[in-house]
Design a protein around this motif. Structure first.
Motif, PDB file in Angstrom:
ATOM      1  N   ASP A   1       0.933  -1.211  -0.062  1.00  0.00           N
ATOM      2  CA  ASP A   1       0.032  -0.079  -0.100  1.00  0.00           C
ATOM      3  C   ASP A   1       0.874   1.260   0.007  1.00  0.00           C
ATOM      4  N   GLY A   2       0.260   2.358  -0.557  1.00  0.00           N
ATOM      5  CA  GLY A   2       1.112   3.677  -0.632  1.00  0.00           C
ATOM      6  C   GLY A   2       1.984   3.677  -1.786  1.00  0.00           C
ATOM      7  N   GLY A   3       3.074   4.657  -1.594  1.00  0.00           N
ATOM      8  CA  GLY A   3       3.823   5.023  -2.362  1.00  0.00           C
ATOM      9  C   GLY A   3       5.140   4.020  -2.658  1.00  0.00           C
ATOM     10  N   ALA A   4       5.372   3.045  -3.916  1.00  0.00           N
ATOM     11  CA  ALA A   4       6.295   2.421  -3.770  1.00  0.00           C
ATOM     12  C   ALA A   4       6.602   1.753  -5.370  1.00  0.00           C
ATOM     13  N   LEU A   5       7.813   1.649  -5.485  1.00  0.00           N
ATOM     14  CA  LEU A   5       8.339   1.222  -6.669  1.00  0.00           C
ATOM     15  C   LEU A   5       8.195  -0.554  -6.645  1.00  0.00           C
ATOM     16  N   VAL A   6       7.256  -0.999  -7.549  1.00  0.00           N
ATOM     17  CA  VAL A   6       7.257  -2.223  -7.515  1.00  0.00           C
ATOM     18  C   VAL A   6       8.102  -2.993  -8.489  1.00  0.00           C
ATOM     19  N   VAL A   7       8.822  -3.934  -8.328  1.00  0.00           N
ATOM     20  CA  VAL A   7       9.900  -4.724  -9.184  1.00  0.00           C
ATOM     21  C   VAL A   7       9.368  -5.974  -9.290  1.00  0.00           C
ATOM     22  N   ALA A   8       9.210  -6.687 -10.699  1.00  0.00           N
ATOM     23  CA  ALA A   8       8.807  -8.103 -10.775  1.00  0.00           C
ATOM     24  C   ALA A   8       9.566  -8.474 -11.827  1.00  0.00           C
ATOM     25  N   ASN A   9       9.678 -10.249 -11.750  1.00  0.00           N
ATOM     26  CA  ASN A   9      10.034 -10.656 -13.010  1.00  0.00           C
ATOM     27  C   ASN A   9       9.064 -10.609 -14.008  1.00  0.00           C
ATOM     28  N   HIS A  10       9.569 -11.068 -15.287  1.00  0.00           N
ATOM     29  CA  HIS A  10       8.667 -10.719 -16.377  1.00  0.00           C
ATOM     30  C   HIS A  10       8.296 -11.980 -17.116  1.00  0.00           C
ATOM     31  N   ILE A  11       7.105 -12.629 -17.306  1.00  0.00           N
ATOM     32  CA  ILE A  11       7.098 -13.782 -17.866  1.00  0.00           C
ATOM     33  C   ILE A  11       6.110 -13.695 -19.088  1.00  0.00           C
ATOM     34  N   SER A  12       4.930 -13.171 -18.891  1.00  0.00           N
ATOM     35  CA  SER A  12       3.789 -12.922 -19.837  1.00  0.00           C
ATOM     36  C   SER A  12       3.043 -11.759 -20.048  1.00  0.00           C
ATOM     37  N   VAL A  13       2.315 -11.530 -20.911  1.00  0.00           N
ATOM     38  CA  VAL A  13       1.537 -10.173 -21.057  1.00  0.00           C
ATOM     39  C   VAL A  13       0.386 -10.315 -20.127  1.00  0.00           C
ATOM     40  N   LEU A  14       0.226 -11.516 -19.422  1.00  0.00           N
ATOM     41  CA  LEU A  14      -0.673 -11.485 -18.213  1.00  0.00           C
ATOM     42  C   LEU A  14      -0.122 -10.762 -16.923  1.00  0.00           C
ATOM     43  N   ASP A  15       1.281 -10.620 -17.069  1.00  0.00           N
ATOM     44  CA  ASP A  15       1.738 -10.037 -15.807  1.00  0.00           C
ATOM     45  C   ASP A  15       1.159  -8.860 -15.123  1.00  0.00           C
ATOM     46  N   ILE A  16       0.621  -7.908 -16.182  1.00  0.00           N
ATOM     47  CA  ILE A  16       0.178  -6.489 -15.613  1.00  0.00           C
ATOM     48  C   ILE A  16      -0.924  -6.984 -15.058  1.00  0.00           C
ATOM     49  N   PHE A  17      -1.923  -7.790 -15.730  1.00  0.00           N
ATOM     50  CA  PHE A  17      -3.303  -8.159 -15.011  1.00  0.00           C
ATOM     51  C   PHE A  17      -3.420  -8.631 -13.912  1.00  0.00           C
ATOM     52  N   VAL A  18      -2.277  -9.632 -13.720  1.00  0.00           N
ATOM     53  CA  VAL A  18      -2.058 -10.456 -12.498  1.00  0.00           C
ATOM     54  C   VAL A  18      -1.874  -9.551 -11.033  1.00  0.00           C
ATOM     55  N   ILE A  19      -1.013  -8.598 -11.487  1.00  0.00           N
ATOM     56  CA  ILE A  19      -0.578  -7.574 -10.377  1.00  0.00           C
ATOM     57  C   ILE A  19      -1.797  -6.629 -10.254  1.00  0.00           C
ATOM     58  N   ASN A  20      -2.371  -6.023 -11.285  1.00  0.00           N
ATOM     59  CA  ASN A  20      -3.480  -5.250 -11.080  1.00  0.00           C
ATOM     60  C   ASN A  20      -4.563  -5.881 -10.218  1.00  0.00           C
ATOM     61  N   ALA A  21      -4.656  -7.190 -10.571  1.00  0.00           N
ATOM     62  CA  ALA A  21      -5.820  -8.037  -9.753  1.00  0.00           C
ATOM     63  C   ALA A  21      -5.585  -8.009  -8.271  1.00  0.00           C
TER      64      ALA A  21
END
Length: 253
Positions: free
Chosen positions: A64-84
């Motif tokens: 929660d709050g202001g933060a820079l989230v860094v993630a490994n990248h696999i799929s076009v789904l990654d954006i929607f998984v994190i947004n979910a």
């Protein structure tokens, strides 16, 4: 035959949902309050995963709050998984705008685009990221710079992590994995190598029991050089996933 029919149905539902999302983004998104934007992005992303037959397995504490989230990248789904899990602002390559439907969708929902080979544009991107972070937004970057098939990780490029240092917000590592009943790491969602966008989405629709696993790890204090932050975040994600990673080497800035 049943598997093919089910995949076709999932793809039809997904197409309709993407068109619905494009309409929301084009006509309503910017008129809504910040809170409603976040709620709609989260609900829409969960619905998209459901229409593709993807279950969500969220682990760790939701950030929660202001933060820079860094993630490994696999799929076009990654954006929607994190947004979910937690609706965020994403930093994407400029060419994502040209993707069918998805490009039009992300262009209207608080996405920050990176224009390659343009120092002035890069400076504007960095300033925009810092402003978003200081305003309490969560911004997601994929420091590998490209996708993998999920069985390994590439070095994290540290440049984009400078925004967390400048804004004085933590770096939050997020580990992504896709699995199915037969594979600890499913090959279906990987948007890697010569796989096209259509092939990736179709493979997801054909998959049996696909699960998107997203793990929010402990926050990292940004009071360090960006090279250290990048190496630390990559180590935490790779360790969580149990995938091979090497001792950090000097990375490009």
């Amino acid at each position: 035959m049943f598997k093919q029919i089910r995949a076709a149905w999932r793809l039809l539902l997904t197409l309709i949902h993407l068109l619905y999302g494009c309409a929301l983004g084009a006509f309503f998104f910017r008129r809504w309050s910040v809170q409603k934007r976040l709620e709609v992005k989260k609900r829409w992303s969960r619905q998209l995963l459901g229409k593709l037959g993807v279950a969500l397995d969220a682990r760790g504490t939701v950030f929660d709050g202001g933060a820079l989230v860094v993630a490994n990248h696999i799929s076009v789904l990654d954006i929607f998984v994190i947004n979910a899990i937690r609706p965020c602002t994403f930093v994407c390559k400029d060419d994502v705008k040209d993707w069918p439907l998805i490009g039009g969708l992300v262009s209207n929902v608080d996405t920050i685009f990176i224009q390659r080979g343009n120092r002035a544009a890069a400076r504007r991107t960095a300033e925009s990221m810092v402003a978003h972070l200081q305003a309490g937004d969560a911004i997601v970057v994929f420091p590998e710079g490209t996708t993998t098939n999920g069985t390994h990780m590439l070095p994290f490029r540290p440049a984009l992590l400078q925004s967390a240092v400048d804004a004085g917000v933590p770096v939050l590592p997020v580990a992504l994995r896709y699995r199915d009943p037969l594979h600890a790491i499913s090959p279906a969602p990987a948007y890697d190598g010569d796989v096209s966008l259509w092939q990736c989405i179709r493979a997801v629709a054909l998959a049996e029991g696909l699960v998107a696993e997203v793990t929010a790890l402990a926050a990292i204090d940004s009071q360090a050089e960006r090279q250290h932050l990048a190496a630390h975040a990559k180590h935490e994600i790779a360790t969580s996933l149990g995938v091979p990673h090497q001792a950090p080497q000097s990375a490009p800035v």
